[in-house]
Design a protein around this motif. Structure first.
Motif, PDB file in Angstrom:
ATOM      1  N   ARG A 141       0.790  -1.215   0.008  1.00 44.78           N
ATOM      2  CA  ARG A 141       0.000   0.234   0.038  1.00 44.78           C
ATOM      3  C   ARG A 141       0.979   1.317  -0.026  1.00 44.78           C
ATOM      4  NH1 ARG A 141      -3.143  -0.640   4.650  1.00 44.78           N
ATOM      5  NH2 ARG A 141      -4.388  -2.020   3.577  1.00 44.78           N
ATOM      6  N   TYR A 142       0.900   2.093  -1.134  1.00 45.79           N
ATOM      7  CA  TYR A 142       1.514   3.423  -1.026  1.00 45.79           C
ATOM      8  C   TYR A 142       0.576   4.420  -1.011  1.00 45.79           C
ATOM      9  CZ  TYR A 142       5.100   6.464  -3.038  1.00 45.79           C
ATOM     10  OH  TYR A 142       6.171   7.604  -3.325  1.00 45.79           O
ATOM     11  N   THR A 158      -4.247   6.645  -2.895  1.00 46.81           N
ATOM     12  CA  THR A 158      -3.861   5.283  -2.456  1.00 46.81           C
ATOM     13  C   THR A 158      -3.858   4.192  -3.400  1.00 46.81           C
ATOM     14  OG1 THR A 158      -4.898   5.599  -0.339  1.00 46.81           O
ATOM     15  CG2 THR A 158      -4.189   3.339  -0.634  1.00 46.81           C
ATOM     16  N   GLU A 197      -2.940   0.367  -4.011  1.00 54.03           N
ATOM     17  CA  GLU A 197      -2.863  -0.795  -3.259  1.00 54.03           C
ATOM     18  C   GLU A 197      -2.821  -1.938  -4.056  1.00 54.03           C
ATOM     19  OE1 GLU A 197      -4.617  -1.513   0.824  1.00 54.03           O
ATOM     20  OE2 GLU A 197      -5.874  -2.927  -0.534  1.00 54.03           O
ATOM     21  N   ALA A 257       4.108   7.217   1.583  1.00 51.95           N
ATOM     22  CA  ALA A 257       4.457   6.321   2.665  1.00 51.95           C
ATOM     23  C   ALA A 257       4.010   4.957   2.270  1.00 51.95           C
ATOM     24  CB  ALA A 257       3.709   6.654   4.060  1.00 51.95           C
ATOM     25  N   LYS A 277       3.541   0.771   2.940  1.00 51.89           N
ATOM     26  CA  LYS A 277       3.375  -0.049   3.981  1.00 51.89           C
ATOM     27  C   LYS A 277       3.278  -1.552   3.160  1.00 51.89           C
ATOM     28  CE  LYS A 277       1.066   0.930   7.571  1.00 51.89           C
ATOM     29  NZ  LYS A 277       1.882   0.528   8.929  1.00 51.89           N
ATOM     30  N   LEU A 334       2.246  -5.494   4.215  1.00 49.77           N
ATOM     31  CA  LEU A 334       1.550  -6.277   5.266  1.00 49.77           C
ATOM     32  C   LEU A 334       1.450  -7.773   4.758  1.00 49.77           C
ATOM     33  CD1 LEU A 334      -1.558  -4.017   5.523  1.00 49.77           C
ATOM     34  CD2 LEU A 334       0.709  -4.118   7.183  1.00 49.77           C
ATOM     35  N   ASP A 341       2.901  -6.376  10.105  1.00 44.52           N
ATOM     36  CA  ASP A 341       3.483  -5.263   9.350  1.00 44.52           C
ATOM     37  C   ASP A 341       4.897  -5.437   8.858  1.00 44.52           C
ATOM     38  OD1 ASP A 341       4.393  -2.857   8.323  1.00 44.52           O
ATOM     39  OD2 ASP A 341       3.463  -1.514  10.012  1.00 44.52           O
ATOM     40  N   THR A 351       6.622  -3.907   6.984  1.00 46.47           N
ATOM     41  CA  THR A 351       7.431  -2.585   7.007  1.00 46.47           C
ATOM     42  C   THR A 351       8.167  -2.394   8.339  1.00 46.47           C
ATOM     43  OG1 THR A 351       5.343  -1.598   5.966  1.00 46.47           O
ATOM     44  CG2 THR A 351       7.134  -0.137   6.338  1.00 46.47           C
ATOM     45  N   GLU A 391      12.384  -1.477   7.698  1.00 47.10           N
ATOM     46  CA  GLU A 391      12.657  -0.499   8.461  1.00 47.10           C
ATOM     47  C   GLU A 391      13.934  -0.948   9.286  1.00 47.10           C
ATOM     48  OE1 GLU A 391      11.289   3.800  10.433  1.00 47.10           O
ATOM     49  OE2 GLU A 391      10.064   1.755  11.080  1.00 47.10           O
ATOM     50  N   ILE A 397      10.970   4.009   2.497  1.00 43.03           N
ATOM     51  CA  ILE A 397       9.796   3.790   2.910  1.00 43.03           C
ATOM     52  C   ILE A 397       8.755   5.074   3.062  1.00 43.03           C
ATOM     53  CG2 ILE A 397       8.528   3.282   5.087  1.00 43.03           C
ATOM     54  CD1 ILE A 397      10.715   1.453   5.696  1.00 43.03           C
TER      55      ILE A 397
END
Length: 191
Positions: free
Chosen positions: A49-50, A60, A62, A91, A93, A95, A104, A106, A110, A143
């Motif tokens: 998901r960006y 969004t 996705e 941002a 993410k 999942l 998560d 992400t 990170e 990210i």
């Protein structure tokens, strides 16, 4: 007869040495500082998901594939067009939604930032994407991004997560090396 027995023993010894050398190579440790346990390969990424935000203008992108690779095709959803000549905060993410609650991924990317980097490639020439977060060595992770649109246009955006890329690199996944953890391409429109 002795020649045959000696020849058979030599063949057995060579076979044993060959098998031993394979076991040694397969179990050798990686001393160059990179993690070679490839735990990342076991992580299932079902959703990418960006989210691009400029005030109340939120777009969004996705990708979702809840049964993973090899099952039904994943789905792509883009919530709407991007606004021309606009700066968005981006941002991403990742999942694993087969877990409850969703895992998560992400956070792991990170934490292992020196072993990961996101790459963003668009076919619309008026778009620039900058990576805003860095790993412990000062190299980009991707990210968090700044996404700037130019004039109206239609094209695509490819997002790739590369594991163990060469860092620093030229900003493209083509020359970064490493292995691809995830790659998705979205249709996008700027208006």
């Amino acid at each position: 007869m002795m020649k045959n027995i000696k020849s058979t023993n030599t063949i057995k010894l060579l076979a044993l040495l060959f098998v031993s050398s394979l076991a040694f190579v397969g179990c050798s440790s990686d001393d160059d500082g990179h993690h070679d346990d490839h735990d990342h390969e076991e992580e299932l990424i079902t959703t990418v998901r960006y989210t691009l935000t400029n005030g109340t203008d939120i777009v969004t992108l996705e990708f979702q594939d809840l049964d993973g690779e090899g099952g039904a095709d994943g789905t792509y959803d883009v919530s709407g067009p991007l606004t021309a000549n606009t700066t968005y905060t981006g941002a991403i993410k990742l999942l694993n939604e087969t877990e409850n609650p969703a895992d998560d991924i992400t956070l792991e990317v990170e934490d292992e930032g020196d072993d990961h980097e996101f790459f963003y490639t668009t076919t619309i020439s008026d778009i620039t994407i900058s990576k805003n977060d860095i790993d412990e060595d000062g190299n980009p992770i991707g990210i968090a991004t700044t996404f700037v649109t130019g004039d109206a246009g239609t094209g695509s955006l490819t997002i790739e997560l590369i594991h163990e890329p060469t860092k620093p690199n030229d900003g493209t996944s083509i020359n970064a090396g490493g292995s691809t953890d995830v790659e998705v391409t979205f249709p996008i429109q700027v208006q």
